[in-house]
Design an enzyme around this catalytic site. Structure first.
Site, PDB file in Angstrom:
ATOM      1  N   THR A  69       1.014  -0.838  -0.028  1.00 27.69           N
ATOM      2  CA  THR A  69       0.200  -0.041   0.306  1.00 27.69           C
ATOM      3  C   THR A  69       1.158   1.240  -0.106  1.00 27.69           C
ATOM      4  O   THR A  69       2.125   1.296   0.433  1.00 27.69           O
ATOM      5  CB  THR A  69      -0.938  -0.281   1.142  1.00 27.69           C
ATOM      6  N   ASP A  70      -0.303   2.162  -0.443  1.00 27.97           N
ATOM      7  CA  ASP A  70       0.688   3.670  -0.658  1.00 27.97           C
ATOM      8  C   ASP A  70       1.112   4.276   0.979  1.00 27.97           C
ATOM      9  O   ASP A  70       1.976   5.014   1.458  1.00 27.97           O
ATOM     10  CB  ASP A  70       0.092   4.567  -1.307  1.00 27.97           C
ATOM     11  N   GLU A  71       0.596   3.714   1.854  1.00 28.43           N
ATOM     12  CA  GLU A  71       0.176   3.976   3.503  1.00 28.43           C
ATOM     13  C   GLU A  71       1.570   3.562   4.302  1.00 28.43           C
ATOM     14  O   GLU A  71       1.805   4.347   4.852  1.00 28.43           O
ATOM     15  CB  GLU A  71      -0.805   4.087   3.796  1.00 28.43           C
ATOM     16  N   TYR A 109      -2.067   0.138  11.349  1.00 31.65           N
ATOM     17  CA  TYR A 109      -1.933  -1.272  10.034  1.00 31.65           C
ATOM     18  C   TYR A 109      -0.751  -0.631   8.482  1.00 31.65           C
ATOM     19  O   TYR A 109      -0.075  -1.558   8.644  1.00 31.65           O
ATOM     20  CB  TYR A 109      -3.284  -0.782   8.793  1.00 31.65           C
ATOM     21  N   LYS A 163       2.456  -3.319   7.457  1.00 31.87           N
ATOM     22  CA  LYS A 163       2.601  -3.151   5.707  1.00 31.87           C
ATOM     23  C   LYS A 163       3.737  -2.939   5.595  1.00 31.87           C
ATOM     24  O   LYS A 163       3.967  -4.051   5.277  1.00 31.87           O
ATOM     25  CB  LYS A 163       1.186  -2.707   4.821  1.00 31.87           C
TER      26      LYS A 163
END
Length: 353
Positions: free
Chosen positions: A132-134, A158, A162
Site C-alpha cells: 500500500t501507499d500508506e 496498519y 504493511k
C-alpha cells in the site's frame, strides 16, 4: 499454477475473476475467510476446474508448506492482509499477526520450496507481494507524490504492519535470492469491496437513508485506483517485473474525501432519486480518527515506463461502474453485512457523531 493469498477478499477476488477470464492457468486461492473474506465473491467461477480453494491461515506455516508440495506453483500473488486503518487502531494485534507473521510464514515456505526447484523453474518463480501507499506516510499539499524511493514513514498500526512485511520481502530477496516483486498501490475502489471502506459505506448508507459520516473537515486527499486497473498492473508486474524491484501503482486521481462523497451523492441522485431530498443532505461530519494522514499520491512513472501499464478507467468512469455494481448487487451487500459488521459500524461512527 499460481497461488493467490486473500483471493476471496476485495482485490484478490477481482484479480482471480479477471485472471480466469483471460488466462488459461489454474489458481489456488488461499484464504482464512475472516470478516472481509467471502467465498460468494468467487461464486461465478466456483465450478471452474482451474480454481482450487484452500481455507487456510497464512500464519499456519505447516499448512502453507503442504500446499506448496501438493500444488507446485510457479508464482505467488500475496494479497492476504488485515487492511482497515480504523480496525488497526482499535485492535492492532491481529494486524501484526497476519501482515507481519503471516508474510514471514509465507516467505519461509516459499523460500524452502523455491530452493529445491530445478534451476530452470527457480529462474522463473516469482513471489509478488501486494502492499500500500500508506507505508510512505502523509504528504503535504505541495509535496511531490510518493515514488519507489520515498522513505517509509507509516503512521498507523496498519501501515506499520504493511511496512514491516515490505521489509521482510525485500530482505528475503537480498539475503536468500528469492525472486520477489512488490507493488504499492493507492486507494482501490470497485466491486466486492467490503462495506466498511469509504465508497461502499457511503453508497449503502445513502440508500438506507442513514447519515454519511465524513471524518474531520473532509479535506483529506486520496489517489483513487479502480480495482481492475490495479489487477492488470499486478499481472504486468508478474509477467515482466524485475525481481527485487518495487512498482508503485496509482490512478492519478487525487480527490478530497468530501468531493468523493459529493460525486457519489450526485450519481445516486441521478440513478436512484431519494424521496424528500438529495443524498447530500445526509452528509454528516464526525470526529477525525487518530493519526489521519492528510494526503496520499502515487507517482506511477516507473510502471508506465518499464512495463507499459496505464489505468484504463478515469475516476469518472470507474466510480459510475462502481455505483452501478452496488445498485445491482444489494443482495450481496445485505449478506455480508451481518450482525458483527453492523456492530462495528455503530461503534466506529456512533462514537464520533
Amino acid at each position: 499454477m499460481i497461488f493467490v493469498t486473500g483471493g476471496a477478499g476485495f482485490i484478490g477476488s477481482n484479480f482471480v475473476l479477471n485472471r480466469l477470464a483471460h488466462a488459461d492457468e489454474a489458481i489456488v486461492v488461499i484464504d482464512k475467510l475472516t470478516y472481509a473474506g467471502n467465498r460468494e465473491n468467487l461464486a461465478s467461477v466456483e465450478h471452474d476446474p482451474r480454481l482450487h480453494f484452500s481455507h487456510t491461515d497464512i500464519c499456519d506455516g505447516a499448512a502453507i508448506a503442504a500446499l506448496f508440495v501438493a500444488h507446485k506453483p510457479r508464482a505467488i500473488v500475496h494479497f492476504a492482509a488485515e487492511s482497515h486503518v480504523d480496525r488497526s487502531i482499535l485492535g492492532p494485534g491481529e494486524f501484526i499477526r497476519t501482515n507481519v507473521n503471516g508474510t514471514f510464514e509465507l516467505l519461509e515456505a516459499a523460500r524452502k520450496y523455491w530452493s529445491e526447484l530445478p534451476e530452470a523453474e527457480r529462474a522463473t518463480f516469482r513471489f509478488l507481494h501486494v502492499s500500500t501507499d500508506e507505508v510512505y506516510g502523509s504528504l503535504g499539499a505541495d509535496d511531490a507524490p510518493f515514488s519507489e524511493t520515498t522513505a517509509y514513514a507509516p503512521n498507523s498500526p496498519y501501515s506499520a504492519s504493511k511496512a514491516a512485511s515490505d521489509h521482510l520481502v525485500r530482505a528475503y530477496h537480498h539475503t536468500y535470492g528469492l525472486p520477489t516483486l512488490t507493488t504499492n498501490c493507492s486507494n482501490n475502489y470497485g466491486p466486492y469491496q467490503f462495506p466498511e471502506k469509504l465508497i461502499p459505506l457511503m453508497i449503502q448508507n445513502a440508500l438506507d437513508g442513514k447519515p454519511l459520516p465524513v471524518y474531520g473537515d473532509g479535506l483529506n486527499v486520496r489517489d483513487w485506483l479502480y480495482v481492475l486497473d490495479h489487477c492488470r498492473a499486478i499481472e504486468r508486474v508478474l509477467e515482466a517485473g524485475t525481481p527485487g524491484e518495487v512498482y508503485n501503482v496509482g490512478g492519478k486521481n487525487e480527490i478530497r474525501n468530501i468531493d468523493v462523497v459529493t460525486v457519489l451523492c450526485g450519481i445516486l441522485d441521478e440513478l436512484r432519486p431519494r424521496a424528500g431530498g438529495r443524498y447530500s443532505d445526509l452528509i454528516t461530519y464526525v470526529k477525525d480518527r487518530p493519526g489521519h494522514d492528510r494526503r496520499y499520491a502515487i507517482d506511477p512513472t516507473k510502471i508506465e515506463r518499464e512495463l507499459d501499464w496505464r489505468p484504463a478507467e478515469t475516476f469518472e468512469t470507474g466510480i459510475r461502474r462502481t455505483v452501478a455494481w452496488y445498485l445491482e448487487n444489494r443482495g450481496w451487500v445485505d449478506r455480508v453485512r451481518d450482525g458483527s459488521y453492523r456492530e462495528w459500524i455503530d461503534r466506529q461512527y456512533g462514537e464520533r457523531a
